[in-house]
Design a protein around this motif. Sequence first.
Motif, short mmCIF file in Angstrom:
data_model
loop_
_atom_site.label_atom_id
_atom_site.label_comp_id
_atom_site.label_asym_id
_atom_site.label_seq_id
_atom_site.Cartn_x
_atom_site.Cartn_y
_atom_site.Cartn_z
N ALA A 12 2.08 5.87 16.48
CA ALA A 12 2.62 7.18 16.88
C ALA A 12 4.25 6.96 16.81
O ALA A 12 5.01 7.83 16.44
N ALA A 13 4.69 6.00 17.98
CA ALA A 13 6.21 6.10 18.25
C ALA A 13 6.93 5.73 16.65
O ALA A 13 8.08 6.33 16.70
N PHE A 14 6.43 4.75 16.11
CA PHE A 14 6.96 4.38 14.54
C PHE A 14 7.16 5.66 13.98
O PHE A 14 8.34 5.82 13.55
N PHE A 15 5.95 6.44 13.74
CA PHE A 15 6.21 7.57 12.57
C PHE A 15 7.16 8.55 13.07
O PHE A 15 7.64 9.39 12.51
N ILE A 16 6.84 9.02 14.52
CA ILE A 16 7.87 9.98 14.90
C ILE A 16 9.27 9.69 14.99
O ILE A 16 10.03 10.65 14.73
N CYS A 17 9.69 8.36 15.30
CA CYS A 17 11.23 7.81 15.07
C CYS A 17 11.46 7.83 13.65
O CYS A 17 12.68 8.32 13.59
N TRP A 18 10.58 7.64 12.75
CA TRP A 18 11.09 7.16 11.49
C TRP A 18 10.97 8.46 10.49
O TRP A 18 11.68 8.68 9.50
N GLY A 63 7.63 2.78 2.84
CA GLY A 63 8.10 2.61 3.93
C GLY A 63 7.34 3.60 5.01
O GLY A 63 7.56 3.49 6.07
N PHE A 64 6.69 4.62 4.34
CA PHE A 64 6.12 5.72 5.38
C PHE A 64 4.94 6.13 4.43
O PHE A 64 3.66 6.11 5.16
N VAL A 65 4.87 6.89 3.63
CA VAL A 65 3.84 7.59 2.92
C VAL A 65 2.55 6.58 2.56
O VAL A 65 1.44 6.86 3.28
N VAL A 66 2.74 5.62 1.86
CA VAL A 66 1.54 4.55 1.44
C VAL A 66 1.11 4.02 2.85
O VAL A 66 -0.22 3.88 3.09
N PRO A 67 1.90 3.37 3.60
CA PRO A 67 1.36 2.90 4.89
C PRO A 67 0.72 3.83 5.97
O PRO A 67 -0.28 3.60 6.55
N PHE A 68 1.13 5.09 5.98
CA PHE A 68 0.61 6.25 6.63
C PHE A 68 -0.91 6.41 6.19
O PHE A 68 -1.78 6.57 7.02
N ILE A 69 -1.08 6.58 5.00
CA ILE A 69 -2.46 6.93 4.29
C ILE A 69 -3.42 5.68 4.79
O ILE A 69 -4.32 5.98 5.25
N ILE A 70 -2.86 4.67 4.54
CA ILE A 70 -3.83 3.43 5.02
C ILE A 70 -4.23 3.39 6.33
O ILE A 70 -5.27 3.06 6.85
#
Length: 349
Positions: free
Chosen positions: A252-258, A213-220
């Motif tokens: 950006a909002a998604f990652f800052i929030c989660w 839910g975070f690392v793999v999607p962020f890399i892609i």
Amino acid sequence: MDYLLDYDPNVDYNFTSDQELFPPGEQTPVFKHEPTCSREALCVSLAIINGGIFLLGFCGNALVIWISGFKMKKTVNTTWYLSLAISDFVFCAFLPFSIAPAVMEEWVFGHFMCKAISFMMFLNMFSSIFLLVIISVDRCVSVMFPVWAQNQRTVRKASVLVVLAWLLAFAVSIPSVLFREVQHSLSRDICINAYTSHQHSHTIIAVTRFLTGFVVPFIIIVICYSIIIVKLRSNRMTKSCKPFKVMTALIAAFFICWLPYHVFILMEAKSSWHGHDILPIGLKVTSSLAAANSFLNPVLYVFMGNDFKRRFKNSVLSKIENAMGEEGRTTSRYLSRSSSMDARASTHI
């Protein structure tokens, strides 16, 4: 939120002896739970904040669903944003069921809702990030292969990808149902995560959620946007990143929030952090921050669509339409221009 349904076993709750509340001779419990939320500034503040998130998120996403689903022409872009709005709308609709027990410090909605609320939280998280990944890949393919994308990028295929994203999000959210239980403790029911089937089940689930839910999607997403920026700059086909500003703001909002939420969930899985005062406070605050993502999306639709001066001259409906339609129009112009360049190049060859 997930933590708002939990009650930290390390926290000392206030209890009053029922012998003081009932006449002698009557059969009464030994202790009666006395909620302390109204006397704690943090609890009251978070309750007010989450109430505001519910109102703004519910109304804002309902408006986006109405505009993108019924007032605008159905395109690939409106399909993406409609799906995101539906995910956030459903989450906000269930949010009051988390706010009430956090204030009451007691679960009163039954076993089914205990599992359902936790499931909806993670369904929202995973569906949102999977949709953001799909949109990022879609943007990257449109820039790298404009002619192919113009011919193959259809609303029907976009709808199929959306359904697949929801099915995958549904599958990875199932553990939140399996481990969620209602337990009776000290004269009241509480809704908690019961990680008792395996010694390391809590850590495994926390790490799995963090990766999927975070690392793999962020890399892609980072890879896709890096390719887009390099391609656009090398071709000099645009002087700014304006076509992607709404999507960039959403990501950006998604990652800052989660991100803070995931950090504290991983800390919670480590037994060495139990007993620290920062853990329960951090989980409460970051859970509210994660919930805020559900109302930020429609706000970004409105305020990222046009220049500042023109925002006050247009209606709210026009703002949202322009915000969601702007990317589609700019992408179409880019695809058309790329197609014509490819055609001129082929004649020279």
